[in-house]
Scaffold this motif. Structure first.
Motif, PDB file in Angstrom:
ATOM      1  N   ASP A 321     117.218  96.284  64.142  1.00 58.02           N
ATOM      2  CA  ASP A 321     115.844  96.696  64.478  1.00 58.02           C
ATOM      3  C   ASP A 321     115.315  97.725  63.479  1.00 58.02           C
ATOM      4  OD1 ASP A 321     116.275  96.650  68.134  1.00 58.02           O
ATOM      5  OD2 ASP A 321     116.086  95.055  66.630  1.00 58.02           O
ATOM      6  N   GLN A 322     116.180  98.666  63.113  1.00 53.90           N
ATOM      7  CA  GLN A 322     115.776  99.736  62.170  1.00 53.90           C
ATOM      8  C   GLN A 322     115.343  99.136  60.830  1.00 53.90           C
ATOM      9  OE1 GLN A 322     118.127 103.684  61.427  1.00 53.90           O
ATOM     10  NE2 GLN A 322     119.136 102.094  60.226  1.00 53.90           N
ATOM     11  N   SER A 323     116.128  98.171  60.342  1.00 52.40           N
ATOM     12  CA  SER A 323     115.800  97.543  59.049  1.00 52.40           C
ATOM     13  C   SER A 323     114.541  96.701  59.160  1.00 52.40           C
ATOM     14  CB  SER A 323     116.974  96.678  58.590  1.00 52.40           C
ATOM     15  OG  SER A 323     118.073  97.505  58.246  1.00 52.40           O
ATOM     16  N   VAL A 324     114.409  95.964  60.250  1.00 48.76           N
ATOM     17  CA  VAL A 324     113.217  95.120  60.431  1.00 48.76           C
ATOM     18  C   VAL A 324     111.969  95.995  60.496  1.00 48.76           C
ATOM     19  CG1 VAL A 324     112.033  93.505  61.966  1.00 48.76           C
ATOM     20  CG2 VAL A 324     114.493  93.286  61.586  1.00 48.76           C
ATOM     21  N   LEU A 325     112.049  97.096  61.211  1.00 47.79           N
ATOM     22  CA  LEU A 325     110.878  97.982  61.316  1.00 47.79           C
ATOM     23  C   LEU A 325     110.479  98.537  59.957  1.00 47.79           C
ATOM     24  CD1 LEU A 325     111.350 100.004  64.652  1.00 47.79           C
ATOM     25  CD2 LEU A 325     109.500  98.398  64.063  1.00 47.79           C
ATOM     26  N   ARG A 326     111.456  98.854  59.107  1.00 49.55           N
ATOM     27  CA  ARG A 326     111.127  99.357  57.760  1.00 49.55           C
ATOM     28  C   ARG A 326     110.365  98.286  56.962  1.00 49.55           C
ATOM     29  NH1 ARG A 326     117.157 101.426  57.046  1.00 49.55           N
ATOM     30  NH2 ARG A 326     117.027 103.561  57.872  1.00 49.55           N
ATOM     31  N   ILE A 327     110.805  97.040  57.131  1.00 49.50           N
ATOM     32  CA  ILE A 327     110.156  95.952  56.387  1.00 49.50           C
ATOM     33  C   ILE A 327     108.755  95.695  56.947  1.00 49.50           C
ATOM     34  CG2 ILE A 327     110.303  93.462  55.862  1.00 49.50           C
ATOM     35  CD1 ILE A 327     113.420  93.899  56.081  1.00 49.50           C
ATOM     36  N   LEU A 328     108.633  95.680  58.272  1.00 47.17           N
ATOM     37  CA  LEU A 328     107.310  95.479  58.877  1.00 47.17           C
ATOM     38  C   LEU A 328     106.375  96.632  58.494  1.00 47.17           C
ATOM     39  CD1 LEU A 328     108.291  94.240  62.482  1.00 47.17           C
ATOM     40  CD2 LEU A 328     107.628  92.842  60.478  1.00 47.17           C
ATOM     41  N   GLN A 329     106.958  97.828  58.413  1.00 47.79           N
ATOM     42  CA  GLN A 329     106.135  98.995  58.042  1.00 47.79           C
ATOM     43  C   GLN A 329     105.609  98.848  56.622  1.00 47.79           C
ATOM     44  OE1 GLN A 329     105.184 101.693  60.090  1.00 47.79           O
ATOM     45  NE2 GLN A 329     103.777 101.766  58.363  1.00 47.79           N
ATOM     46  N   LEU A 330     106.446  98.371  55.711  1.00 48.81           N
ATOM     47  CA  LEU A 330     106.004  98.157  54.325  1.00 48.81           C
ATOM     48  C   LEU A 330     104.890  97.108  54.295  1.00 48.81           C
ATOM     49  CD1 LEU A 330     106.214  98.669  51.309  1.00 48.81           C
ATOM     50  CD2 LEU A 330     108.111  97.005  51.218  1.00 48.81           C
ATOM     51  N   LYS A 331     105.026  96.056  55.083  1.00 48.83           N
ATOM     52  CA  LYS A 331     103.969  95.020  55.143  1.00 48.83           C
ATOM     53  C   LYS A 331     102.676  95.636  55.679  1.00 48.83           C
ATOM     54  CE  LYS A 331     107.200  91.224  55.588  1.00 48.83           C
ATOM     55  NZ  LYS A 331     107.603  89.948  56.236  1.00 48.83           N
ATOM     56  N   ASP A 332     102.834  96.523  56.652  1.00 49.97           N
ATOM     57  CA  ASP A 332     101.639  97.170  57.213  1.00 49.97           C
ATOM     58  C   ASP A 332     101.031  98.147  56.213  1.00 49.97           C
ATOM     59  OD1 ASP A 332     100.735  99.590  59.606  1.00 49.97           O
ATOM     60  OD2 ASP A 332      99.840  97.599  59.397  1.00 49.97           O
ATOM     61  N   ASP A 333     101.894  98.867  55.493  1.00 54.34           N
ATOM     62  CA  ASP A 333     101.401  99.813  54.463  1.00 54.34           C
ATOM     63  C   ASP A 333     100.626  99.094  53.362  1.00 54.34           C
ATOM     64  OD1 ASP A 333     102.609 101.827  55.838  1.00 54.34           O
ATOM     65  OD2 ASP A 333     104.346 102.015  54.498  1.00 54.34           O
ATOM     66  N   LEU A 334     100.928  97.816  53.198  1.00 58.71           N
ATOM     67  CA  LEU A 334     100.239  97.020  52.173  1.00 58.71           C
ATOM     68  C   LEU A 334      99.050  96.272  52.767  1.00 58.71           C
ATOM     69  CD1 LEU A 334     103.472  95.765  50.422  1.00 58.71           C
ATOM     70  CD2 LEU A 334     101.594  96.882  49.196  1.00 58.71           C
TER      71      LEU A 334
END
Ligand code: GLC
Length: 717
Positions: A321-334
Motif C-alpha cells: 500500500d505504501q509503495s502504491v500510494l507513492r506512485i499514485l501521489q506522483l501521478k496526482d502531482d503530475l
C-alpha cells in the motif's frame, strides 16, 4: 490520510501489485514502436492482466504514440488509473545538448538549468511525464563508460549541477505546467565507484567516503524536491543498493526525509539472485520491497510473487500500500488524474521539438563546455588559412553520445558543416581512418589533402558505443588506427590542431606530442560542429574547464584532485628521493587537473585577501580576489575557491572546492571576485561519523584550477 486512500481502498491486491511494475513499450497495445530498450530483454511471466493494471511505461515517446497507449490503457484499466510514461532524457530529447561531463565543464549552472528546461519542454509535449535524470554519480575512474553521464569528480560541483538540472526539469509548478517533467536522480548510490571501472561491478567503500564524497549530490537533488530516485545495480558495503535497508530506508528515507518514488534500475530486483542475496524471485521481491523499492523495472519478481508473499504472511500488505500510494501521489502531482494526456500534443510537438531557439541554446552549451587543453600559437585559425579537416570525426554526426536516444545523427551539425557555415565554402576533408581501422589508401588521401593545407584540423575520438552504459575500457588511449593517422600527418610538419570527441578522460599519449593544439570537444551534441567552428576561428573564446582529471596513464587510475596527503607525500619539502608515495614510471598528478582549461586570453590573479584570519562559528569569512584579463581578447574565467583543513580527527583532502564564479572580462579589465565561507562549510564526518567542524587552522586556496592557486591561512576559533 492521503486523498488517494479511497482509490487505494478500491484496488484488489493484484491491481496494487501490478501498479508496482514498469514495462518497456513493446508490452503495450497502441504502441507504434519498441521505444527505448536499454537493458537485457529477459523472459517474463507477464500476463494480459498485469499489463492492464501496470503502473508505468519505460521508453515510449511521441505525443500521438503515447496518447494512443494511454487511451488503450484507460479503456482496459478497471479503475481508470492512468499510466506514467518515463524515459531517459539525460541531456536533451530531440535537441541534444553536450553530454553531462561536458556540461559540467561549462561551470555554468544557469546554462545547465536552461538545457534541462528545454529537454523537459520537448519531452513533455511529446508525452513523457518523468525523465531518468539527473545522473549525479561521482566519478574518478575513466575506465568506466558512464563517466560521460556525470558532471565529474567533485561532490560540491556535482551537487550544484544536480540542483540546477532538477530545477530545469521540474520547474516549480509541476502539476500545472505542461512544459516540465518529474526528475529522477540516479543511480543511488555510488555507482561510479565500481571496482576496476567495470560496469555493474562491486563497490567497496567506507561509510565516511560514501557520506563525504558520493552521497552529497544525491542529497542536493532530493533537497531540490526531486520526485524520484533510481537504485543502482551495484552493492554498497556488501548489499546491493536495491535491497539495501541502511542506504534506502535508513539514509534516503529516514535521514533525508525522502518519501517519493524509488524505482529499481533495469532488472536490479531480479539481479539480487545473481548477486547472491536472494535464492529466488520471491526472496528478491521481498527484500527489494522491504528496502523501499517501489517500482520494479523490467522484471517480474513483484508481479509473480508478492500476492503469495502477502497471503502467506511473509510480506505485510501495508508495504505494498505504501509503495502504491507513492506512485499514485506522483501521478496526482503530475495532474494525470485530471488529464491523463497532460502535455502530449502532436501539433505543438512539431513546433517545439528541435526548434531553432533550442538549437541556439545547445550551441551555447557546446561553446562553454569544450575545453582548450593545449595551444602553442596555432589557434584561433584565420579565414585566409587553407585548412584541411582530417579524421573519422571530420564529418561525423556521431557526436551525440550514447544517451541521446531520440536525438538523430542526421540532425547534428558535423565539424565539416560547421566549417562550411563559418567559411561560406566547403573545407578540404579526408576521413584518414575509421574509428578503429586504417588503410594505406586512407593515409595516402589524408597526406595529399594535408600537403595542400596551411593547417591541419585532425578530428579523432571514440564512437558513442565506446562509452556510456556497459562501455568500460582497460585501455583509454585513442584507438591505434587514429594514433597511426596522427603520426603520419605529423610527418608533414604543418601546424596540427587535434579535436577529440569522446565520453571520458583519455590517456592522450600519442596525441599531445603530435599536436600544436588540443581541443576536448566531448560529445558536443546537435550543434557541435557550429560551436567548434566558432571556437576554432575565435568567433567565441574557450571558457570550459575540466571537472574530471585526465590521467597520464591508465595505470595511475584513480587520480583526482581532492585526494589525501598520505604519510609520505612526494611533494613534501623534506621528501626522500625514494621512500615516498610515488610511481617510478609516472608523475603522481594528472596530465590535466580538475578545473584546468585554457583561453585565447590570459588572466592574472592578485593574492586573495581575507576579511579576517580568526573566524568564529557565527561569523562569515569574506575572501576577495582581483582577477584581470591581461590579454587582447575578451574571455570568461572560472575563479575557483578551495579550502584545506590542515588538521582533522580523520585525514582530510588536500583541498576541497567550496565555491566558484565564472566572470566575463574585457581585455585589460579587472574585477573583484568575492566568496564567503562559514563554519558550516568546514564540517566533516568525524571518527564516530558525527558531522561537525573543529577549531584549528585552515588554508584558503584561490585560482584558475585545482593546481595553480594562491593561498592564505585562517583559524576557526
Ligand atoms: C539502464 C540505465 C539507467 C536507465 C534505465 C532505463 O540500465 O542503467 O540509467 O535510466 O536503464 O533506461
Amino acid at each position: 490520510m492521503s486523498k488517494l486512500q479511497p482509490l487505494l481502498d478500491q484496488m484488489t491486491l493484484q491491481e496494487k501489485i501490478d501498479q508496482l511494475v514498469q514495462l518497456a513499450t513493446p508490452f503495450f497495445k497502441g504502441a507504434k514502436d519498441a521505444g527505448e530498450i536499454t537493458g537485457p530483454m529477459l523472459s517474463m511471466n507477464i500476463k494480459e492482466g498485469n499489463i492492464q493494471n501496470a503502473g508505468s511505461v519505460l521508453g515510449a515517446s511521441g505525443a500521438a504514440n503515447i496518447r494512443a497507449i494511454q487511451a488503450k490503457h484507460l479503456e482496459e484499466n478497471r479503475l481508470n488509473i492512468p499510466l506514467l510514461f518515463m524515459s531517459d532524457v539525460v541531456h536533451g530529447y530531440k535537441t541534444i545538448f553536450p553530454i553531462p561531463l561536458a556540461i559540467g565543464c561549462s561551470w555554468n549552472t544557469d546554462l545547465a538549468e536552461e538545457s534541462a528546461r528545454i529537454a523537459a519542454k520537448e519531452s513533455a509535449v511529446s508525452g513523457i511525464h518523468v525523465t531518468f535524470a539527473p545522473m549525479v554519480d561521482l566519478v574518478r575512474d575513466p575506465r568506466w563508460g558512464r563517466v560521460m553521464e556525470s558532471t565529474g569528480e567533485d561532490p560540491y560541483l556535482n551537487g550544484e549541477f544536480a540542483k540546477a538540472q532538477v530545477r530545469g526539469f521540474q520547474g516549480d509548478q509541476l502539476k500545472e505546467s505542461k512544459e516540465h517533467v518529474a526528475a529522477c536522480v540516479k543511480h543511488f548510490a555510488a555507482y561510479g565507484a565500481a571496482e576496476g571501472g567495470r560496469d555493474y561491478n562491486t563497490v567497496n567503500m567506507s561509510d565516511r567516503q560514501l557520506q563525504e564524497m558520493y552521497l552529497p549530490a544525491y542529497k542536493a537533488a532530493i533537497d531540490e524536491d526531486c520526485r524520484m530516485v533510481m537504485s543502482s545495480f551495484n552493492t554498497v558495503d556488501g548489499i546491493p543498493a536495491t535491497a539495501n535497508q541502511h542506504l534506502m530506508n535508513g539514509i534516503l528515507r529516514q535521514e533525508w526525509g525522502f518519501d517519493g518514488v524509488m524505482i529499481s534500475d533495469w532488472g536490479a530486483v531480479k539481479e539480487l539472485i545473481p548477486h547472491g542475496v536472494a535464492a529466488d524471485k520471491a526472496e528478491a521481491a521481498a527484500k527489494a520491497l522491504r528496502a523501499g523499492t517501489d517500482i520494479e523495472m523490467m522484471t517480474d519478481c513483484y508481479t509473480s510473487h508478492l500476492q503469495e508473499l502477502v497471503e502467506t504472511g511473509v510480506i505485510e500488505e501495508s508495504l505494498i500500500d505504501q509503495s502504491v500510494l507513492r506512485i499514485l501521489q506522483l501521478k496526482d502531482d503530475l495532474g494525470l488524474f485530471e488529464n491523463p494526456y497532460r502535455g502530449a500534443d502532436p501539433e505543438l510537438e512539431k513546433q517545439i521539438v528541435l526548434s531553432e531557439q533550442h538549437r541556439k541554446v545547445a550551441k551555447q552549451v557546446a561553446l562553454e563546455s569544450c575545453v582548450l587543453l593545449k595551444n602553442e600559437q596555432v589557434l584561433p585559425l584565420t579565414k585566409t588559412q587553407k585548412v584541411a579537416l582530417i579524421g573519422p570525426f571530420a564529418d561525423s554526426g556521431d557526436i551525440l553520445g550514447q544517451w541521446s536516444w531520440q536525438g538523430s545523427k542526421e540532425d547534428a551539425v558535423t565539424l565539416r558543416q560547421g566549417f562550411a557555415n563559418q567559411l561560406q565554402q566547403e573545407p578540404f576533408v579526408a576521413k584518414g581512418s575509421e574509428i578503429e581501422a586504417i588503410t594505406a589508401a586512407f593515409v595516402e588521401e589524408a597526406l595529399i589533402i594535408g600537403e595542400q593545407a596551411d593547417v591541419l584540423v585532425v578530428a579523432l575520438g571514440e564512437d558513442a558505443t565506446m562509452s556510456g552504459e556497459a562501455g568500460s575500457l582497460t585501455d583509454i588511449q585513442l584507438p591505434e588506427a587514429q594514433l597511426t593517422l596522427l603520426e603520419n600527418l605529423a610527418t608533414l610538419n604543418k601546424p596540427i590542431v587535434t579535436v577529440i570527441f569522446n565520453g571520458r578522460p583519455l590517456d592522450l599519449h600519442g596525441v599531445i606530442e603530435h599536436s600544436d593544439a588540443v581541443v576536448e570537444a566531448w560529445f558536443p551534441g546537435t550543434e557541435g560542429g557550429n560551436a567548434l567552428a566558432d571556437l576554432l576561428y575565435g568567433e567565441q573564446n574557450f571558457s570550459g574547464k575540466l571537472t574530471m582529471s585526465f590521467p597520464n596513464r591508465v595505470g595511475q587510475i584513480p587520480v583526482y584532485y581532492n585526494h589525501y596527503n598520505t604519510g609520505r607525500p612526494k611533494d613534501a619539502a623534506d621528501a626522500q628521493v625514494r621512500y615516498v608515495s610515488q610511481y617510478l614510471d609516472s608523475p603522481n598528478g594528472p596530465l590535466f587537473p580538475f578545473g584546468y582549461g585554457l583561453s585565447y586570453t590570459t588572466f592574472s590573479y592578485q593574492e586573495p585577501v581575507l576579511s579576517t584570519h580568526q573566524l568564529t562559528k557565527d561569523e562569515t569569512l569574506t575572501i576577495t580576489v582581483k582577477v584581470k584579463n591581461t590579454g587582447h581578447t575578451s574571455g570568461k574565467e572560472t575563479v575557483q575557491l578551495y579550502v584545506q583543513d590542515l588538521v582533522g580527527e580523520v585525514v582530510r583532502p588536500v583541498k576541497e572546492l567550496k565555491a566558484f564564479e565564472k566572470v566575463s572580462l574585457q581585455p585589460g579589465e579587472e574585477k573583484e571576485v568575492q566568496f564567503t565561507l562559514t563554519e558550516a562549510q568546514l564540517r566533516y564526518f568525524h571518527a564516530d561519523m558525527s558531522y561537525s567542524s573543529d577549531p584549528g587552522s585552515f588554508k584558503v586556496l584561490v585560482g584558475p584550477n585545482s593546481q595553480e592557486t594562491a593561498s592564505q591561512l585562517f583559524t576557526l576559533v
